[in-house]
Design an enzyme around this catalytic site. Structure first.
Site, PDB file in Angstrom:
ATOM      1  NE  ARG A  38      -4.199   1.631   2.344  1.00 53.32           N
ATOM      2  CZ  ARG A  38      -4.389   2.627   3.201  1.00 53.32           C
ATOM      3  NH1 ARG A  38      -3.505   2.873   4.141  1.00 53.32           N
ATOM      4  NH2 ARG A  38      -5.480   3.363   3.128  1.00 53.32           N
ATOM      5  CB  ILE A  64      -6.215   5.536  -0.772  1.00 57.05           C
ATOM      6  CG1 ILE A  64      -6.035   4.043  -0.938  1.00 57.05           C
ATOM      7  CG2 ILE A  64      -5.407   5.986   0.415  1.00 57.05           C
ATOM      8  CD1 ILE A  64      -4.556   3.675  -1.223  1.00 57.05           C
ATOM      9  CB  SER A  65     -11.111   3.048   1.208  1.00 64.13           C
ATOM     10  OG  SER A  65     -11.934   3.575   0.215  1.00 64.13           O
ATOM     11  CD  GLN A  66     -11.738   2.228   7.509  1.00 57.48           C
ATOM     12  OE1 GLN A  66     -12.711   2.962   7.440  1.00 57.48           O
ATOM     13  NE2 GLN A  66     -11.329   1.679   8.625  1.00 57.48           N
TER      14      GLN A  66
END
Ligand code: SAH
Length: 222
Positions: A38, A64-66
């Protein structure tokens, strides 16, 4: 310990603490989340936070999502491996990379040119070759590559775009945030059970950036 192995340890720790502990069970998804770095999809200054339980800025006002939400949405697509997948809202390319670790090919559409370029750069730097990025309005789908086995929509839609339903195979799944407010939605899974039958299922509440386009929200003028 090298930086690389420290990041790998942090990633494995994230998978057990944030994903397995909260109920993500699909082995394909857990393996993919352990495999994709990530930190390579976010700006350098955010890298120390890559495995924290929160969304991060990726540029152009987008996020960006968790990790948990990425894993949850991909698990909900019920991939077995080998699928052709469409993603709307490519952003940094991270979710596309996780999808591509399971599926055979991922087509991702991003409307902001700067982010589409960033996604291409991140994906090639990570050595991922089975993702194709296009800069366009994703609410229209990608008719030349349809039908798809699965569709992941990574931005919040006012309603489910008709064109995306048309581009699903029989048996295909779509996971999409839908809601009346641009930044708070219900996460919905749609399954195309027959040519004219779509089953809808409510999964959870989510907060995504708006899906902007012909079958989405209008761009803000301020
Ligand atoms: N999946 C991404 C995060 C997506 S954030 C990642 O892993 O990094 C949502 C993205 O949807 C934003 O980049 C936004 O620009 C994009 N977006 C919004 N409306 C869109 C549309 N109609 N078509 C394609 N992309 C869109």
């Amino acid at each position: 310990m090298s930086k690389r192995s420290a990041m790998r340890d942090a990633r494995h720790q994230m998978v057990s603490a944030q994903l397995e502990r909260r109920g993500i069970r699909d082995g394909n998804v857990l393996d993919a989340m352990r495999a994709i770095p990530r930190e390579e999809f976010i700006a350098t200054e955010h890298r120390p936070h890559a495995y924290e339980d929160r969304p991060l800025a990726i540029g152009a006002g987008q996020t960006i999502s968790q990790p948990y939400i990425v894993a949850y949405m991909i698990e909900a697509l019920q991939l077995q491996g080998g699928e052709k997948v469409l993603e709307i809202g490519g952003g940094s390319g991270y979710a596309a990379a996780v999808l591509a670790a399971i599926a055979s090919h991922v087509f991702t559409i991003e409307r902001i040119p700067e982010l589409a370029r960033i996604a291409c750069r991140n994906l090639s730097a990570a050595g991922i070759r089975n993702v194709t990025v296009r800069c366009a309005d994703g609410t229209q789908g990608w008719p030349e590559k349809a039908p798809f086995d699965a569709i992941l929509v990574s931005a919040g839609a006012p309603e489910i775009p008709r064109r995306l339903l048309d581009q699903m195979h029989i048996g295909a799944r779509m996971v999409i945030p839908v809601g009346d407010a641009p930044t708070s939605q219900d996460l919905i899974r749609v399954i195309r059970t027959h040519a004219n039958t779509f089953e809808r299922e409510w999964l959870t509440g989510v907060r995504f950036v708006p899906l902007i386009g012909e079958e989405g929200w209008e761009p803000r003028s301020d």
